[in-house]
Design a protein around this motif. Structure first.
Motif, PDB file in Angstrom:
ATOM      1  N   TYR A 196       0.829  -1.202   0.000  1.00 52.32           N
ATOM      2  CA  TYR A 196       0.000   0.000   0.000  1.00 52.32           C
ATOM      3  C   TYR A 196       0.867   1.258   0.000  1.00 52.32           C
ATOM      4  CZ  TYR A 196      -3.414   3.448   1.602  1.00 52.32           C
ATOM      5  OH  TYR A 196      -4.211   4.561   1.726  1.00 52.32           O
ATOM      6  N   ILE A 197       1.979   1.204   0.714  1.00 51.18           N
ATOM      7  CA  ILE A 197       2.866   2.373   0.746  1.00 51.18           C
ATOM      8  C   ILE A 197       3.457   2.644  -0.626  1.00 51.18           C
ATOM      9  CG2 ILE A 197       5.000   3.272   1.772  1.00 51.18           C
ATOM     10  CD1 ILE A 197       4.388   1.598   4.240  1.00 51.18           C
ATOM     11  N   ASP A 198       3.716   1.586  -1.388  1.00 53.94           N
ATOM     12  CA  ASP A 198       4.341   1.737  -2.703  1.00 53.94           C
ATOM     13  C   ASP A 198       3.403   2.331  -3.751  1.00 53.94           C
ATOM     14  OD1 ASP A 198       6.653   0.660  -1.690  1.00 53.94           O
ATOM     15  OD2 ASP A 198       6.122  -1.395  -2.238  1.00 53.94           O
TER      16      ASP A 198
ATOM     17  N   SER B  64      13.460   0.914   3.843  1.00 54.40           N
ATOM     18  CA  SER B  64      13.608   0.874   2.387  1.00 54.40           C
ATOM     19  C   SER B  64      12.567   1.750   1.690  1.00 54.40           C
ATOM     20  CB  SER B  64      13.483  -0.568   1.890  1.00 54.40           C
ATOM     21  OG  SER B  64      12.213  -1.103   2.220  1.00 54.40           O
ATOM     22  N   ARG B  65      11.471   2.035   2.384  1.00 53.35           N
ATOM     23  CA  ARG B  65      10.445   2.936   1.822  1.00 53.35           C
ATOM     24  C   ARG B  65      10.668   4.375   2.264  1.00 53.35           C
ATOM     25  NH1 ARG B  65       9.836  -2.498   0.880  1.00 53.35           N
ATOM     26  NH2 ARG B  65       8.005  -2.875  -0.460  1.00 53.35           N
TER      27      ARG B  65
ATOM     28  N   PRO C 201      -3.298  13.590  -4.048  1.00 53.81           N
ATOM     29  CA  PRO C 201      -3.964  14.382  -2.995  1.00 53.81           C
ATOM     30  C   PRO C 201      -5.465  14.471  -3.244  1.00 53.81           C
ATOM     31  CG  PRO C 201      -2.745  15.802  -4.492  1.00 53.81           C
ATOM     32  CD  PRO C 201      -2.373  14.395  -4.860  1.00 53.81           C
ATOM     33  N   LEU C 202      -6.220  14.398  -2.172  1.00 54.50           N
ATOM     34  CA  LEU C 202      -7.671  14.504  -2.233  1.00 54.50           C
ATOM     35  C   LEU C 202      -8.090  15.879  -1.745  1.00 54.50           C
ATOM     36  CD1 LEU C 202      -8.656  11.003  -0.805  1.00 54.50           C
ATOM     37  CD2 LEU C 202      -8.553  11.713  -3.204  1.00 54.50           C
ATOM     38  N   PRO C 203      -9.142  16.444  -2.345  1.00 60.16           N
ATOM     39  CA  PRO C 203      -9.577  17.798  -1.942  1.00 60.16           C
ATOM     40  C   PRO C 203      -9.990  17.841  -0.475  1.00 60.16           C
ATOM     41  CG  PRO C 203     -10.660  17.083  -3.960  1.00 60.16           C
ATOM     42  CD  PRO C 203      -9.938  15.905  -3.444  1.00 60.16           C
ATOM     43  N   GLY C 204      -9.481  18.813   0.224  1.00 61.52           N
ATOM     44  CA  GLY C 204      -9.856  19.010   1.615  1.00 61.52           C
ATOM     45  C   GLY C 204      -9.160  18.110   2.601  1.00 61.52           C
ATOM     46  N   LEU C 205      -8.286  17.219   2.147  1.00 60.58           N
ATOM     47  CA  LEU C 205      -7.594  16.298   3.038  1.00 60.58           C
ATOM     48  C   LEU C 205      -6.096  16.533   2.958  1.00 60.58           C
ATOM     49  CD1 LEU C 205      -9.521  12.954   2.380  1.00 60.58           C
ATOM     50  CD2 LEU C 205      -9.785  14.521   4.316  1.00 60.58           C
ATOM     51  N   PRO C 206      -5.388  16.312   4.064  1.00 63.33           N
ATOM     52  CA  PRO C 206      -3.927  16.482   4.026  1.00 63.33           C
ATOM     53  C   PRO C 206      -3.298  15.398   3.164  1.00 63.33           C
ATOM     54  CG  PRO C 206      -4.627  15.527   6.114  1.00 63.33           C
ATOM     55  CD  PRO C 206      -5.880  15.930   5.388  1.00 63.33           C
ATOM     56  N   PRO C 207      -2.116  15.612   2.659  1.00 63.69           N
ATOM     57  CA  PRO C 207      -1.445  14.590   1.839  1.00 63.69           C
ATOM     58  C   PRO C 207      -1.178  13.326   2.638  1.00 63.69           C
ATOM     59  CG  PRO C 207       0.065  16.367   2.414  1.00 63.69           C
ATOM     60  CD  PRO C 207      -1.292  16.819   2.823  1.00 63.69           C
ATOM     61  N   PHE C 208      -1.157  12.202   1.914  1.00 62.58           N
ATOM     62  CA  PHE C 208      -0.955  10.908   2.572  1.00 62.58           C
ATOM     63  C   PHE C 208       0.436  10.856   3.208  1.00 62.58           C
ATOM     64  CE2 PHE C 208       1.013   6.693   2.254  1.00 62.58           C
ATOM     65  CZ  PHE C 208       0.181   5.976   3.104  1.00 62.58           C
ATOM     66  N   ARG C 209       0.455  10.362   4.434  1.00 64.81           N
ATOM     67  CA  ARG C 209       1.718  10.184   5.133  1.00 64.81           C
ATOM     68  C   ARG C 209       1.583   8.969   6.048  1.00 64.81           C
ATOM     69  NH1 ARG C 209       5.104  14.834   8.457  1.00 64.81           N
ATOM     70  NH2 ARG C 209       6.985  13.580   8.819  1.00 64.81           N
TER      71      ARG C 209
END
Length: 287
Positions: free
Chosen positions: A64-66, A162-163, A71-79
């Motif tokens: 899933y990390i790979d 590694s990620r 970015p989705l509107p109104g949401l912070p970037p994936f982290r």
């Protein structure tokens, strides 16, 4: 010829029995724990299972990390949050249940078998006996908590290196999270010890441990009533979750969030009250 000394004039050979030292009481409690092989097998197995749950959870997240995360509107970037996934709540619950059961059995086990009479006949000071139980239970479960916490943290973050999303123990919040993850285990063990001293029955003690650690938090969820939310924030596993929260995560704490200081105080209070209850009950109640 000299006369034989009369039995009445012979010097007395009786000496006072030495008082049991605290180290001796600890050794006696250790023998009791060690004699029940199922006890340390359950503790060791629960630690292995908890570590495996954390490692498997992070390993399952690697694909899933790979993936790309637009970015989705109104949401912070994936982290990705290594603390949330590497020190998971399910593994903490497994260890909390095992530790609570272990703490309870150290007390109700002696009452169920009648060994408590022998223990108190050898050492009438009930406070010293309970202090030895508390010390041994705390030491064993603290070691287990440290093994699970430290192993889970370093193993999962080594997988994530590694990620390029892994964390170091020196990153903000990491040492606090590892410490809280380890300390909640002896706290739950002391809660179980107190419940075992109060109830003195195997089934009732285990049910009470489950009810207090896992059922009671369900009654204090939601955010409608502040008093209920505040109580829920200061339950043992909830306090641990707050302390293990990554400061850089985007997790919302909702209304009336718990504080770091309040969560530390909650864990300390649960441990102190549990010890006080166990000592008081065993000291004042008849066998």
């Amino acid at each position: 010829m000299s006369a034989m000394p009369s039995p009445r004039t012979r010097p007395s050979t009786h000496t006072a029995e030495p008082t049991a030292r605290f180290v001796d009481l600890l050794a006696a409690e250790w023998i009791k724990v060690r004699s029940l092989r199922s006890t340390y097998w359950v503790l060791a197995l629960s630690a292995v299972v908890a570590i495996a749950i954390n490692i498997n959870g992070v390993h399952s997240d690697l694909p899933y990390i790979d993936r790309p995360h637009p970015p989705l509107p109104g949401l912070p970037p994936f982290r990705y949050d290594p603390l949330f996934h590497g020190l998971g709540n399910i593994a903490a619950a497994v260890m909390a249940l095992a530790a609570g059961g272990f703490g309870a059995i150290t007390v109700f086990g002696e009452y169920a078998t009648g060994m408590i009479r022998t223990t108190l006949a050898a050492t009438p000071d009930r406070r010293a006996v309970m202090a030895a139980k508390v010390g041994l239970v705390t030491a064993i479960t603290l070691v287990l908590g440290l093994v699970v916490s430290v192993t889970s943290f370093f193993a999962t973050n080594a997988m994530l290196a590694s990620r390029h999303v892994g964390l170091s123990i020196h990153d903000p919040g990491c040492l606090r999270a590892v410490t809280a993850y380890a300390l909640v285990i002896p706290v739950c063990a002391l809660i179980g010890l107190a419940l075992g001293a109060v109830l003195r029955h195997a089934t009732a003690s285990i049910v009470a441990v489950v009810a207090l650690l896992f059922v009671l938090p369900m009654l204090f969820g939601g955010e409608r009533y502040r008093v209920l939310k505040e109580i829920g924030n200061h339950l043992p596993l909830a306090a641990q979750s707050r302390l293990a929260l990554n400061p850089d995560s985007h997790t919302s704490l909702g209304a009336y969030p718990a504080t770091i200081t309040g969560s530390w105080i909650a864990l300390a209070a649960w441990a102190a009250v549990s010890v006080a209850v166990a000592v008081t009950v065993v000291r004042r109640r008849d066998l």
